[in-house]
Write a protein that holds these residues in place. Structure first.
Motif, mmCIF file in Angstrom:
data_model
loop_
_atom_site.group_PDB
_atom_site.id
_atom_site.type_symbol
_atom_site.label_atom_id
_atom_site.label_comp_id
_atom_site.label_asym_id
_atom_site.label_seq_id
_atom_site.Cartn_x
_atom_site.Cartn_y
_atom_site.Cartn_z
ATOM 1 N N PRO A 154 34.890 41.580 -84.986
ATOM 2 C CA PRO A 154 36.105 41.520 -83.914
ATOM 3 C C PRO A 154 35.758 41.937 -82.838
ATOM 4 O O PRO A 154 34.682 42.805 -82.637
ATOM 5 C CB PRO A 154 37.036 42.325 -84.087
ATOM 6 N N THR A 155 35.585 41.333 -81.076
ATOM 7 C CA THR A 155 34.986 42.166 -80.177
ATOM 8 C C THR A 155 35.792 42.988 -79.239
ATOM 9 O O THR A 155 34.902 42.878 -77.959
ATOM 10 C CB THR A 155 34.520 40.294 -79.208
ATOM 11 N N ASN A 156 36.484 43.274 -79.668
ATOM 12 C CA ASN A 156 37.247 43.869 -78.397
ATOM 13 C C ASN A 156 38.523 44.726 -79.915
ATOM 14 O O ASN A 156 38.393 44.961 -80.757
ATOM 15 C CB ASN A 156 38.626 42.821 -77.904
ATOM 16 N N CYS A 157 39.240 45.328 -79.324
ATOM 17 C CA CYS A 157 39.748 46.683 -79.950
ATOM 18 C C CYS A 157 40.228 46.182 -81.370
ATOM 19 O O CYS A 157 41.695 45.452 -81.289
ATOM 20 C CB CYS A 157 40.871 47.618 -79.096
ATOM 21 N N TRP B 60 42.187 42.832 -80.235
ATOM 22 C CA TRP B 60 42.992 42.511 -79.402
ATOM 23 C C TRP B 60 42.399 41.794 -78.807
ATOM 24 O O TRP B 60 42.485 41.012 -77.442
ATOM 25 C CB TRP B 60 42.723 43.896 -78.077
ATOM 26 N N ASP B 61 41.240 40.691 -79.132
ATOM 27 C CA ASP B 61 40.655 39.592 -78.382
ATOM 28 C C ASP B 61 41.352 38.623 -79.321
ATOM 29 O O ASP B 61 41.098 37.007 -79.253
ATOM 30 C CB ASP B 61 39.020 39.524 -79.333
ATOM 31 N N LYS B 62 42.952 38.737 -79.919
ATOM 32 C CA LYS B 62 43.725 37.213 -80.541
ATOM 33 C C LYS B 62 42.917 36.583 -81.584
ATOM 34 O O LYS B 62 43.768 35.924 -82.117
ATOM 35 C CB LYS B 62 44.029 36.493 -79.403
ATOM 36 N N SER B 63 42.195 36.938 -82.779
ATOM 37 C CA SER B 63 41.761 36.813 -83.542
ATOM 38 C C SER B 63 42.328 37.400 -84.762
ATOM 39 O O SER B 63 42.401 38.894 -84.953
ATOM 40 C CB SER B 63 40.276 36.755 -83.248
ATOM 41 N N VAL B 64 42.526 36.311 -85.601
ATOM 42 C CA VAL B 64 42.640 37.123 -87.269
ATOM 43 C C VAL B 64 41.793 36.602 -88.305
ATOM 44 O O VAL B 64 41.093 35.459 -88.040
ATOM 45 C CB VAL B 64 43.972 36.184 -87.736
ATOM 46 N N LYS B 65 41.038 37.650 -88.136
ATOM 47 C CA LYS B 65 39.487 37.567 -89.150
ATOM 48 C C LYS B 65 40.031 37.935 -90.855
ATOM 49 O O LYS B 65 40.384 38.993 -90.860
ATOM 50 C CB LYS B 65 38.517 38.519 -88.886
ATOM 51 N N VAL B 66 38.715 37.350 -91.468
ATOM 52 C CA VAL B 66 39.334 37.109 -92.789
ATOM 53 C C VAL B 66 37.783 36.758 -93.277
ATOM 54 O O VAL B 66 37.516 36.167 -93.269
ATOM 55 C CB VAL B 66 40.272 36.412 -93.823
#
Length: 365
Positions: free
Chosen positions: A24-27, A48-54
């Motif tokens: 992620p690029t944010n908190c 907080w960068d709006k992403s969901v990563k798996v």
């Protein structure tokens, strides 16, 4: 377990494995692991960068080999910061946050875009999927818990909380716990009814922050952390009289002889040994034994808060994030600082119960 470069930077003083690709690029707001029975060993982060990563974590001693399957881009993200996630056994990933909706991503259906399955009137703080109840469970800042049968567009039921949702644990069916800022609601998922409301230990005066249920349902209890650098063990069926109870609290995540107090951001139960972890705003994670009332392992502090940490379903890996926790508001946010996902390989001696020491936990971090 060493990181990829063999050194120990300030954000990783314990030499844990860092996931670098696609981080992620944010908190980082939360992490979750896939449950037992899932075909893949998945780790999910929300940010907080709006992403969901798996990530599919392939464990290969002496360190896990990490294969990255990162959810990123407009078709795989939310419109606003994401606060929470959960994973079902069939590899469906549920995510929710400030856009007030829950999205479902079916990992087994390659190429299928995430789609909305639930919603609240305010941001959604917590989400869980109960295999036993067959329900998606969501808790929001609208002070509601909603129960969703995903075959229907409307919730199958809802529960009014005494305040905005802070955290919840639905992993110990039929018991679930829903945490508001100053009270925990104990709920029966099987019979769909509230059982009781429990205030935190009388020594805890500030807002609650996190909760985790212990698996022993013969004598059900939970651990709760607060923003005041203190956690408590609360037995559901115990007496309300503080002089006639097994409940207790202890100090943690404090520095400088307890003069510097940091929030307890997360708690997690080791599924094998029944011991537990805490992570805090002082950049520390520790493992504890509630029965012996002692800390089992204290790790070296990172140079930034640890907003979330969790054991995997086998209790052999501990995932956590080193990232800003917003404790100092927007003015404390430094966009130049990185946000790191790390995995600690858990040794048995770190989490196995030991004979009690003469003194109880509560001093130090």
């Amino acid at each position: 377990m060493n990181n990829q470069f063999g050194n120990k930077p300030a954000f990783n003083p314990n030499g844990d494995y860092e996931i670098q690709q696609g981080a992620p690029t944010n908190c980082i707001s939360s992490i979750s692991w896939s449950p037992k029975g899932c075909a893949k060993h998945l780790l999910v982060s929300t940010s907080w960068d709006k992403s969901v990563k798996v990530w599919d974590i392939q464990k290969s001693p002496p360190q896990p080999v990490v294969q990255v399957n990162a959810l990123k881009g407009p078709e795989h993200s939310h419109d606003l910061p994401v606060l929470c996630s959960a994973i079902a056994r069939d590899c469906r990933v549920f995510s929710a946050g400030c856009d007030k909706m829950v999205k479902c991503w079916e990992l087994a259906a390659q190429g299928k875009a995430p789609y909305q399955v639930a919603a609240h009137d305010q941001p959604i703080k917590s989400v869980a999927y109960s295999e036993e109840a067959g329900l998606l469970i969501t808790g929001g800042w609208d002070s509601l818990v909603k129960f969703w049968d995903l075959r229907q567009p409307q919730p199958a039921g809802q529960l009014q909380l005494p305040g905005p949702m802070v955290d919840m644990d639905c992993s110990t069916f039929p018991m679930a716990t829903f945490m508001a800022p100053r009270e925990v609601v104990v709920y029966d998922l099987q019979n769909k009814q509230e059982l009781k409301r429990i205030a935190p230990h009388y020594t805890m005066k500030e807002h609650l922050r996190c909760i985790a249920n212990f698996p022993d349902l013969q004598n059900p209890c939970f651990v709760a952390g607060s923003i005041e650098g203190r956690a408590c063990i609360m037995y559901v069926n115990d007496s309300k009289d503080p002089k006639d109870t097994n409940n207790f609290s202890f100090k943690c995540h404090r520095e400088n002889n307890s003069l510097d107090i940091y929030a307890v951001h997360s708690v997690s139960i080791n599924p094998v040994f029944g011991t537990f972890s805490t992570t805090g705003g002082n950049g520390n994670y520790s493992f504890w034994d509630k029965d012996a009332k002692q800390r089992l392992k204290q790790f070296t502090n990172a140079d930034h808060p640890i907003p979330c940490g969790k054991f995997d379903s086998e209790g052999t890996l501990f995932g956590y994030a080193v990232s800003y926790d917003w404790s100092k508001g927007a003015e404390g946010f430094n966009p130049q600082r990185g946000h790191h996902l790390l995995i600690h390989s858990v040794e048995v001696e770190e989490v196995k119960s030991k004979p009690p020491k003469p003194k109880t936990p509560g001093r130090g971090r």
